[in-house]
Design a protein around this motif. Structure first.
Motif, PDB file in Angstrom:
ATOM      1  N   SER A  33      -6.696  -3.690   0.542  1.00 14.44           N
ATOM      2  CA  SER A  33      -5.502  -4.157   1.252  1.00 14.44           C
ATOM      3  C   SER A  33      -5.118  -3.190   2.363  1.00 14.44           C
ATOM      4  O   SER A  33      -5.254  -1.971   2.223  1.00 14.44           O
ATOM      5  CB  SER A  33      -4.326  -4.297   0.282  1.00 14.44           C
ATOM      6  N   CYS A  41       0.826  -1.212   0.000  1.00 14.72           N
ATOM      7  CA  CYS A  41       0.000   0.000   0.000  1.00 14.72           C
ATOM      8  C   CYS A  41       0.858   1.259   0.000  1.00 14.72           C
ATOM      9  O   CYS A  41       0.406   2.327  -0.432  1.00 14.72           O
ATOM     10  CB  CYS A  41      -0.923   0.018   1.215  1.00 14.72           C
ATOM     11  N   SER A  95      -8.739  -4.783  -5.225  1.00 16.29           N
ATOM     12  CA  SER A  95      -7.673  -3.821  -4.961  1.00 16.29           C
ATOM     13  C   SER A  95      -8.250  -2.590  -4.269  1.00 16.29           C
ATOM     14  O   SER A  95      -9.379  -2.174  -4.546  1.00 16.29           O
ATOM     15  CB  SER A  95      -6.981  -3.412  -6.261  1.00 16.29           C
ATOM     16  N   ASP A 110     -12.339  -7.692  -8.541  1.00 18.51           N
ATOM     17  CA  ASP A 110     -11.119  -6.943  -8.254  1.00 18.51           C
ATOM     18  C   ASP A 110     -11.274  -6.319  -6.870  1.00 18.51           C
ATOM     19  O   ASP A 110     -12.136  -5.463  -6.661  1.00 18.51           O
ATOM     20  CB  ASP A 110     -10.891  -5.860  -9.312  1.00 18.51           C
TER      21      ASP A 110
END
Length: 271
Positions: free
Chosen positions: A144, A34, A141, A139
Motif C-alpha cells: 500500500s 500506512c 500488505s 496477502d
C-alpha cells in the motif's frame, strides 16, 4: 532500497511505516493507513530510492479516501526523477515498481477496470483503478502507498504513474486471505483531494483517450480543449522563474486552473 526511482519508504523512530512516492519534489503521496495513526505535523523520515534519508512531516490527510501527503523538509533538495503521470485504460498492463523489501516480488498485472467509482474502506467514493495481479500472494500488505505504473499492452509505452495502491479485495472463500484484486486511487483523485500539488508535470492525467471528434492542435499532441490550460501553467512557471509572483500564489493558481479543468469535465469556457 537501491536504485534511482521515485518511490520511498517512510519511517518513524527506525520503524518502517509503509511506502509512498514522490509526486513532486516537495511532496510524497502515500496511503493514510500506512502512517499508522500519525497526526498532522508529526515528523517522519523519508528514505529515498537511492538510500538517502530526508526529514518530512505529515501535512495533509484525507481519512475517508485513505490518502495523505508528507511534506519534505525545506532544507532538503530532492534531485531524483519525478514521474510522468497518465490515465489508465481498461485492459492495460500495469506494474508496481515499489516493493516492501528486497526479497518481496514486484507486482504486475492487468487493469480490469480503469477510473471507476469505488467505495473505499474509509467511506469515500473515489475514482479508482481495479487491478488484477499476476502474483497470487494471498496477502498484499506492505505494498500500500506504492505507485502503479501503466505500461500499455505491447511494452512500447513509456511507463507513467497512473495510481496509488490503497486496498486489496478479500478472498470471499477465506477471510484470512486477499484475492489477487487490488484497488488504486487515480492520480486525478489525488489532485482533487489536495490543494498542495504543483501539477504541471501531472497534466496528462487530465487527458482521457481522445474521441474521434476531438480537434488536435497542429503537432497532434493535445486535444484543443487542453491548450489554454497548458499555456497558462507554462506562463505561471515563467513568472515564477522571474520572481514576478510569490511561489505560494503560483502553486495556488496552478491548482485552481487544473481543478477547474477537472470539475468542468475538460471544457474551457465554452459548450
Amino acid at each position: 532500497m537501491t536504485g534511482t526511482g521515485y518511490w520511498v519508504d517512510l519511517y518513524q523512530a527506525q520503524q518502517r511505516l509503509g511506502g509512498g512516492f514522490l509526486l513532486t519534489r516537495r511532496f510524497v503521496l502515500t496511503a493514510l493507513h500506512c502512517l499508522r495513526g500519525l497526526s498532522l505535523d508529526e515528523h517522519v523520515d523519508i528514505e529515498l530510492a537511492d538510500g538517502e534519508r530526508v526529514e518530512g512531516r505529515v501535512c495533509r490527510q484525507d481519512k475517508e479516501a485513505d490518502l495523505a501527503l508528507v511534506e519534505i523538509g525545506a532544507g532538503h533538495q530532492v534531485t531524483l526523477p519525478i514521474p510522468a503521470a497518465d490515465v489508465a485504460r481498461d485492459g492495460d498492463r500495469w506494474r508496481g515498481p515499489y516493493r516492501p523489501a528486497a526479497h518481496d516480488v514486484h507486482l504486475s498485472g492487468r487493469v480490469s477496470a480503469g477510473a471507476a467509482q469505488h467505495l473505499c474502506v474509509g467511506g469515500a467514493t473515489i475514482e479508482a483503478l481495479q487491478l488484477t495481479a499476476d502474483q497470487h500472494l494471498g496477502d498484499y500488505s506492505g505494498y500500500s502507498g506504492g505507485p502503479v505504473e501503466g505500461v500499455g499492452n505491447d511494452g512500447t509505452r513509456q511507463p507513467a504513474v497512473v495510481g496509488i495502491l490503497i486496498e486489496q479485495a478479500p478472498d470471499r472463500a477465506s477471510d484470512t486471505r486477499a484475492a489477487n484484486v487490488l484497488f488504486a486511487a487515480t492520480i486525478r483523485e489525488a489532485i482533487r483531494r489536495f490543494d498542495h500539488l504543483d501539477v504541471v508535470h501531472l497534466i496528462d492525467v487530465l487527458r482521457p483517450p481522445a474521441p474521434d471528434h476531438d480537434v488536435l492542435v497542429q503537432d497532434g499532441t493535445s486535444p484543443a480543449r487542453f491548450v489554454g490550460t497548458e499555456a497558462l501553467l507554462l506562463q505561471l512557471d515563467a513568472w515564477a522563474q522571474r520572481s514576478l509572483i510569490d511561489p505560494s500564489q503560483i502553486a495556488e493558481l496552478k491548482f485552481m486552473a487544473v481543478k477547474a479543468l477537472i470539475d468542468g469535465g475538460g471544457s474551457e469556457g465554452g459548450a
